[in-house]
Design a protein around this motif. Structure first.
Motif, PDB file in Angstrom:
ATOM      1  N   VAL A 155      32.150  65.316 -16.927  1.00  0.00           N
ATOM      2  CA  VAL A 155      32.196  63.762 -16.551  1.00  0.00           C
ATOM      3  C   VAL A 155      33.269  63.139 -17.761  1.00  0.00           C
ATOM      4  O   VAL A 155      33.807  62.480 -17.099  1.00  0.00           O
ATOM      5  CB  VAL A 155      30.662  63.173 -16.655  1.00  0.00           C
ATOM      6  CG1 VAL A 155      31.046  61.499 -16.762  1.00  0.00           C
ATOM      7  CG2 VAL A 155      29.924  63.691 -15.465  1.00  0.00           C
ATOM      8  N   ILE A 156      33.141  63.699 -19.063  1.00  0.00           N
ATOM      9  CA  ILE A 156      34.010  63.112 -19.932  1.00  0.00           C
ATOM     10  C   ILE A 156      35.419  63.494 -19.662  1.00  0.00           C
ATOM     11  O   ILE A 156      36.475  62.412 -19.949  1.00  0.00           O
ATOM     12  CB  ILE A 156      33.635  63.482 -21.404  1.00  0.00           C
ATOM     13  CG1 ILE A 156      31.912  62.907 -21.722  1.00  0.00           C
ATOM     14  CG2 ILE A 156      34.571  63.417 -22.640  1.00  0.00           C
ATOM     15  CD1 ILE A 156      31.515  63.519 -22.923  1.00  0.00           C
ATOM     16  N   ILE A 201      36.824  61.417 -16.868  1.00  0.00           N
ATOM     17  CA  ILE A 201      37.159  59.822 -17.387  1.00  0.00           C
ATOM     18  C   ILE A 201      38.040  59.754 -18.298  1.00  0.00           C
ATOM     19  O   ILE A 201      39.319  59.088 -18.226  1.00  0.00           O
ATOM     20  CB  ILE A 201      35.784  59.266 -18.177  1.00  0.00           C
ATOM     21  CG1 ILE A 201      34.732  59.180 -17.239  1.00  0.00           C
ATOM     22  CG2 ILE A 201      36.149  58.010 -18.824  1.00  0.00           C
ATOM     23  CD1 ILE A 201      33.318  58.659 -18.128  1.00  0.00           C
ATOM     24  N   ALA A 241      41.123  60.081 -15.883  1.00  0.00           N
ATOM     25  CA  ALA A 241      41.508  58.616 -15.258  1.00  0.00           C
ATOM     26  C   ALA A 241      42.153  57.655 -16.176  1.00  0.00           C
ATOM     27  O   ALA A 241      42.754  56.840 -16.059  1.00  0.00           O
ATOM     28  CB  ALA A 241      40.077  58.162 -14.662  1.00  0.00           C
ATOM     29  N   ILE A 242      41.472  57.591 -17.410  1.00  0.00           N
ATOM     30  CA  ILE A 242      42.211  56.446 -18.165  1.00  0.00           C
ATOM     31  C   ILE A 242      43.653  57.054 -18.585  1.00  0.00           C
ATOM     32  O   ILE A 242      44.664  56.061 -18.575  1.00  0.00           O
ATOM     33  CB  ILE A 242      41.481  56.626 -19.829  1.00  0.00           C
ATOM     34  CG1 ILE A 242      39.817  56.047 -19.692  1.00  0.00           C
ATOM     35  CG2 ILE A 242      42.047  55.981 -20.778  1.00  0.00           C
ATOM     36  CD1 ILE A 242      39.337  56.008 -20.536  1.00  0.00           C
TER      37      ILE A 242
END
Length: 50
Positions: free
Chosen positions: A10-11, A14, A17-18
């Motif tokens: 999940v990290i 993220i 995506a950033i």
């Protein structure tokens, strides 16, 4: 161990995506990590559904 792998996945998603939507260039390694993260998430979902 499986829960830790899920959190790392999940990290990574993220972070991808950033970097993708933020316009930062992180190189090709982030895409390899993204594929690994998606596979880990899919395995988690498949195992919890069975």
């Amino acid at each position: 161990m499986g829960n830790l792998l899920y959190v790392i996945a999940v990290i990574l998603v993220i972070a991808w995506a950033i970097s993708y939507f933020g316009g930062y260039y992180t190189g090709g390694i982030i895409h390899i990590l993204l594929v690994i993260a998606i596979i880990a998430i899919l395995l988690r979902v498949i195992r919890s559904a069975a």
